[in-house]
Design a protein around this motif. Structure first.
Motif, PDB file in Angstrom:
ATOM      1  N   PHE A   1     -43.580  16.153 105.319  1.00  0.00           N
ATOM      2  CA  PHE A   1     -43.467  16.921 104.071  1.00  0.00           C
ATOM      3  C   PHE A   1     -43.051  16.000 102.914  1.00  0.00           C
ATOM      4  O   PHE A   1     -43.649  16.034 101.834  1.00  0.00           O
ATOM      5  CB  PHE A   1     -42.442  18.047 104.227  1.00  0.00           C
ATOM      6  CG  PHE A   1     -42.279  18.890 102.985  1.00  0.00           C
ATOM      7  CD1 PHE A   1     -43.184  19.891 102.674  1.00  0.00           C
ATOM      8  CD2 PHE A   1     -41.210  18.680 102.116  1.00  0.00           C
ATOM      9  CE1 PHE A   1     -43.045  20.669 101.520  1.00  0.00           C
ATOM     10  CE2 PHE A   1     -41.054  19.441 100.964  1.00  0.00           C
ATOM     11  CZ  PHE A   1     -41.975  20.442 100.671  1.00  0.00           C
ATOM     12  N   ASN A   2     -42.024  15.184 103.155  1.00  0.00           N
ATOM     13  CA  ASN A   2     -41.522  14.306 102.082  1.00  0.00           C
ATOM     14  C   ASN A   2     -42.535  13.238 101.681  1.00  0.00           C
ATOM     15  O   ASN A   2     -42.601  12.835 100.524  1.00  0.00           O
ATOM     16  CB  ASN A   2     -40.203  13.644 102.509  1.00  0.00           C
ATOM     17  CG  ASN A   2     -39.033  14.607 102.452  1.00  0.00           C
ATOM     18  OD1 ASN A   2     -39.039  15.551 101.669  1.00  0.00           O
ATOM     19  ND2 ASN A   2     -38.027  14.380 103.283  1.00  0.00           N
ATOM     20  N   GLU A   3     -43.329  12.791 102.661  1.00  0.00           N
ATOM     21  CA  GLU A   3     -44.278  11.706 102.375  1.00  0.00           C
ATOM     22  C   GLU A   3     -45.652  12.215 101.950  1.00  0.00           C
ATOM     23  O   GLU A   3     -46.465  11.479 101.421  1.00  0.00           O
ATOM     24  CB  GLU A   3     -44.447  10.808 103.631  1.00  0.00           C
ATOM     25  CG  GLU A   3     -43.172  10.103 104.076  1.00  0.00           C
ATOM     26  CD  GLU A   3     -42.590   9.203 103.007  1.00  0.00           C
ATOM     27  OE1 GLU A   3     -43.374   8.464 102.361  1.00  0.00           O
ATOM     28  OE2 GLU A   3     -41.360   9.250 102.796  1.00  0.00           O
ATOM     29  N   GLY A   4     -45.928  13.490 102.204  1.00  0.00           N
ATOM     30  CA  GLY A   4     -47.274  14.013 101.939  1.00  0.00           C
ATOM     31  C   GLY A   4     -47.342  14.928 100.737  1.00  0.00           C
ATOM     32  O   GLY A   4     -46.515  14.841  99.825  1.00  0.00           O
ATOM     33  N   ASP A   5     -48.309  15.842 100.756  1.00  0.00           N
ATOM     34  CA  ASP A   5     -48.467  16.748  99.618  1.00  0.00           C
ATOM     35  C   ASP A   5     -48.635  18.212 100.041  1.00  0.00           C
ATOM     36  O   ASP A   5     -49.119  19.034  99.276  1.00  0.00           O
ATOM     37  CB  ASP A   5     -49.655  16.310  98.745  1.00  0.00           C
ATOM     38  CG  ASP A   5     -50.948  16.187  99.559  1.00  0.00           C
ATOM     39  OD1 ASP A   5     -50.941  16.584 100.738  1.00  0.00           O
ATOM     40  OD2 ASP A   5     -51.955  15.698  99.003  1.00  0.00           O
ATOM     41  N   VAL A   6     -48.240  18.530 101.297  1.00  0.00           N
ATOM     42  CA  VAL A   6     -48.245  19.941 101.727  1.00  0.00           C
ATOM     43  C   VAL A   6     -47.260  20.687 100.823  1.00  0.00           C
ATOM     44  O   VAL A   6     -46.116  20.280 100.674  1.00  0.00           O
ATOM     45  CB  VAL A   6     -47.827  20.069 103.217  1.00  0.00           C
ATOM     46  CG1 VAL A   6     -47.567  21.525 103.583  1.00  0.00           C
ATOM     47  CG2 VAL A   6     -48.918  19.482 104.110  1.00  0.00           C
ATOM     48  N   PRO A   7     -47.701  21.817 100.200  1.00  0.00           N
ATOM     49  CA  PRO A   7     -46.866  22.399  99.147  1.00  0.00           C
ATOM     50  C   PRO A   7     -45.745  23.337  99.600  1.00  0.00           C
ATOM     51  O   PRO A   7     -44.806  23.574  98.853  1.00  0.00           O
ATOM     52  CB  PRO A   7     -47.884  23.189  98.303  1.00  0.00           C
ATOM     53  CG  PRO A   7     -48.979  23.535  99.256  1.00  0.00           C
ATOM     54  CD  PRO A   7     -49.031  22.445 100.272  1.00  0.00           C
ATOM     55  N   VAL A   8     -45.837  23.868 100.843  1.00  0.00           N
ATOM     56  CA  VAL A   8     -44.878  24.909 101.243  1.00  0.00           C
ATOM     57  C   VAL A   8     -44.208  24.570 102.569  1.00  0.00           C
ATOM     58  O   VAL A   8     -44.856  24.113 103.506  1.00  0.00           O
ATOM     59  CB  VAL A   8     -45.586  26.288 101.374  1.00  0.00           C
ATOM     60  CG1 VAL A   8     -44.601  27.367 101.827  1.00  0.00           C
ATOM     61  CG2 VAL A   8     -46.239  26.692 100.050  1.00  0.00           C
ATOM     62  N   PHE A   9     -42.895  24.798 102.624  1.00  0.00           N
ATOM     63  CA  PHE A   9     -42.129  24.621 103.867  1.00  0.00           C
ATOM     64  C   PHE A   9     -41.353  25.911 104.118  1.00  0.00           C
ATOM     65  O   PHE A   9     -40.464  26.267 103.348  1.00  0.00           O
ATOM     66  CB  PHE A   9     -41.158  23.441 103.722  1.00  0.00           C
ATOM     67  CG  PHE A   9     -40.865  22.733 105.018  1.00  0.00           C
ATOM     68  CD1 PHE A   9     -40.574  23.438 106.171  1.00  0.00           C
ATOM     69  CD2 PHE A   9     -40.862  21.347 105.082  1.00  0.00           C
ATOM     70  CE1 PHE A   9     -40.312  22.789 107.370  1.00  0.00           C
ATOM     71  CE2 PHE A   9     -40.608  20.674 106.276  1.00  0.00           C
ATOM     72  CZ  PHE A   9     -40.326  21.396 107.415  1.00  0.00           C
ATOM     73  N   LEU A  10     -41.720  26.632 105.185  1.00  0.00           N
ATOM     74  CA  LEU A  10     -41.011  27.854 105.579  1.00  0.00           C
ATOM     75  C   LEU A  10     -39.857  27.487 106.510  1.00  0.00           C
ATOM     76  O   LEU A  10     -40.059  26.767 107.494  1.00  0.00           O
ATOM     77  CB  LEU A  10     -41.951  28.810 106.316  1.00  0.00           C
ATOM     78  CG  LEU A  10     -43.201  29.291 105.562  1.00  0.00           C
ATOM     79  CD1 LEU A  10     -44.131  30.019 106.531  1.00  0.00           C
ATOM     80  CD2 LEU A  10     -42.827  30.190 104.399  1.00  0.00           C
ATOM     81  N   ILE A  11     -38.654  27.981 106.203  1.00  0.00           N
ATOM     82  CA  ILE A  11     -37.478  27.588 107.001  1.00  0.00           C
ATOM     83  C   ILE A  11     -36.581  28.801 107.226  1.00  0.00           C
ATOM     84  O   ILE A  11     -36.263  29.538 106.286  1.00  0.00           O
ATOM     85  CB  ILE A  11     -36.644  26.494 106.275  1.00  0.00           C
ATOM     86  CG1 ILE A  11     -37.538  25.322 105.841  1.00  0.00           C
ATOM     87  CG2 ILE A  11     -35.521  25.988 107.170  1.00  0.00           C
ATOM     88  CD1 ILE A  11     -36.829  24.286 104.988  1.00  0.00           C
ATOM     89  N   SER A  12     -36.167  29.014 108.468  1.00  0.00           N
ATOM     90  CA  SER A  12     -35.197  30.085 108.710  1.00  0.00           C
ATOM     91  C   SER A  12     -33.827  29.590 108.237  1.00  0.00           C
ATOM     92  O   SER A  12     -33.478  28.427 108.414  1.00  0.00           O
ATOM     93  CB  SER A  12     -35.147  30.472 110.190  1.00  0.00           C
ATOM     94  OG  SER A  12     -34.619  29.427 110.966  1.00  0.00           O
ATOM     95  N   LEU A  13     -33.057  30.497 107.629  1.00  0.00           N
ATOM     96  CA  LEU A  13     -31.802  30.100 106.971  1.00  0.00           C
ATOM     97  C   LEU A  13     -30.853  29.387 107.922  1.00  0.00           C
ATOM     98  O   LEU A  13     -30.257  28.373 107.587  1.00  0.00           O
ATOM     99  CB  LEU A  13     -31.129  31.343 106.371  1.00  0.00           C
ATOM    100  CG  LEU A  13     -29.974  31.067 105.408  1.00  0.00           C
ATOM    101  CD1 LEU A  13     -30.459  30.383 104.140  1.00  0.00           C
ATOM    102  CD2 LEU A  13     -29.255  32.359 105.055  1.00  0.00           C
ATOM    103  N   LYS A  14     -30.735  29.909 109.152  1.00  0.00           N
ATOM    104  CA  LYS A  14     -29.810  29.308 110.129  1.00  0.00           C
ATOM    105  C   LYS A  14     -30.261  27.907 110.535  1.00  0.00           C
ATOM    106  O   LYS A  14     -29.459  27.005 110.717  1.00  0.00           O
ATOM    107  CB  LYS A  14     -29.680  30.207 111.360  1.00  0.00           C
ATOM    108  CG  LYS A  14     -28.834  31.453 111.114  1.00  0.00           C
ATOM    109  CD  LYS A  14     -27.342  31.108 111.104  1.00  0.00           C
ATOM    110  CE  LYS A  14     -26.467  32.202 110.531  1.00  0.00           C
ATOM    111  NZ  LYS A  14     -26.353  33.383 111.358  1.00  0.00           N
ATOM    112  N   ALA A  15     -31.562  27.720 110.682  1.00  0.00           N
ATOM    113  CA  ALA A  15     -32.084  26.415 111.131  1.00  0.00           C
ATOM    114  C   ALA A  15     -32.044  25.383 110.016  1.00  0.00           C
ATOM    115  O   ALA A  15     -31.973  24.190 110.272  1.00  0.00           O
ATOM    116  CB  ALA A  15     -33.517  26.572 111.635  1.00  0.00           C
ATOM    117  N   GLY A  16     -32.093  25.848 108.758  1.00  0.00           N
ATOM    118  CA  GLY A  16     -32.213  24.906 107.640  1.00  0.00           C
ATOM    119  C   GLY A  16     -30.981  24.764 106.789  1.00  0.00           C
ATOM    120  O   GLY A  16     -31.027  24.209 105.687  1.00  0.00           O
TER     121      GLY A  16
END
Length: 349
Positions: free
Chosen positions: A247-262
């Motif tokens: 994600f940090n190195e590429g250009d994928v625009p969206v990261f879905l994250i569960s609150l507890k995991a992230g």
């Protein structure tokens, strides 16, 4: 916790605990284990010394300096009840004066002078007629439950479960009712926000505490042909690291994250936008999630959106978050007096 027998007969010069909010529950096995270890000097590091209750600050101080804030019963009578229930300014000031010499507080803006700004905005979504009817019916059911309620822990569990159902309906009624075929105001607002943001060249993190909600958003992203990554509690450590790096190195625009995991441990400065799909009970957990993007290495202004269903329990949760934030600020603000600078009178006090 599992190795305490190996440590309890040893004595250490220093003991430092990081993420000290993990010992906020005085009855937890981890808390008890940490407090058994013998050490001459103890230091606790945490970004959230008060998440929900003043008892959490007491537990951390009970590790640092047992007895300094008395036993918990007296602390509750002298401080917790007067401060939280009666808004007692004298008790607040006394507690602040007691703890301030032992707290070194550093705000992000004090340390990271070059960190870009963080902009916050609440976005309201309004139910259509069908979703409003489903929501109101569930609220009516909950009110009935409260009216019939006798005091008891089992009832509290039931109440919390019902509250969760009401919050799920705010997110999307199909989280509760599989046969629901109506609209979801927030889901539509979220995807609209995502599409507009991508059009503006932004990349974003989307947090929800419901992994089932993330699955619904996944379907929408696939339908719109928007690439994404996803992390939940079940994602392996290896995959997490891989996704974060890509994600940090590429250009994928969206990261879905569960609150507890992230909440901790992820560095996602590739994003310049954060969307909190649903509000958590305390703002500290949300802020820790936001800090995955707004941290060292971030070069862009970070915009944080809180999606709130208009005229629902979610507005009340926002009010509660503010009250908890005010509580923490009242005790911790202006904490800069060192022990060396106290006058004799202050030391006696």
């Amino acid at each position: 916790r599992s190795d305490i027998d190996n440590y309890k007969d040893l004595r250490f010069s220093f003991m430092v605990i990081d993420e000290a909010q993990y010992i906020k529950n005085q009855k937890a096995a981890m808390t008890k284990a940490v407090k058994i270890i013998n050490s001459d000097m103890r230091i606790a590091l945490t970004g959230t010394p008060i998440e929900n209750r003043l008892a959490e600050l007491w537990s951390i101080f009970d590790f640092l300096m047992p007895g300094f804030l008395y036993d918990y019963k007296r602390f509750s009578e002298d401080f917790e009840v007067p401060i939280t229930k009666r808004k007692d300014d004298d008790a607040t000031l006394k507690l602040k004066n007691m703890v301030s010499p032992f707290i070194l507080r550093r705000r992000k803006e004090d340390v990271l002078k070059d960190l870009p700004a963080k902009l916050e905005e609440v976005r309201y979504a309004k139910f259509d007629k069908k979703q409003r009817e489903v929501y109101d019916a569930q609220v009516l059911k909950m009110k009935g439950l409260l009216a019939d309620r006798a005091d008891g822990d089992n009832d509290k569990i039931k109440i919390l479960a019902e509250l969760m159902h009401i919050r799920q309906i705010c997110c999307d009624p199909s989280l509760m009712f599989e046969n629901y075929k109506g609209e979801s105001a927030k889901r539509e607002a979220c995807i609209e926000l995502v599409k507009n943001a991508i059009g503006g060249g932004h990349r974003m993190l989307i947090f929800s505490q419901f992994t089932s909600m993330l699955e619904l958003l996944e379907k929408d992203l696939i339908e719109e042909k928007i690439p994404y990554f996803k992390i939940t509690g079940s994602t392996s450590k290896e995959k997490r690291l891989k996704y974060v790096h890509e994600f940090n190195e590429g250009d994928v625009p969206v990261f879905l994250i569960s609150l507890k995991a992230g909440g901790t441990g992820l560095n996602l400065t590739g994003a310049d936008m954060v969307i909190h799909y649903d509000p958590w009970w305390n703002v500290a957990a949300q802020n820790q999630a936001t800090d995955r993007a707004h941290r060292i290495g971030q070069t862009k202004t970070v915009t944080v959106y809180k999606l709130i269903a208009k005229g629902t329990i979610e507005e009340k949760i926002l009010e509660m978050q503010e009250a908890k934030k005010d509580l923490a600020d009242a005790i911790l603000s202006g904490v800069q007096k060192s022990l060396m600078s106290l006058t004799n009178d202050e030391l006696m006090e």
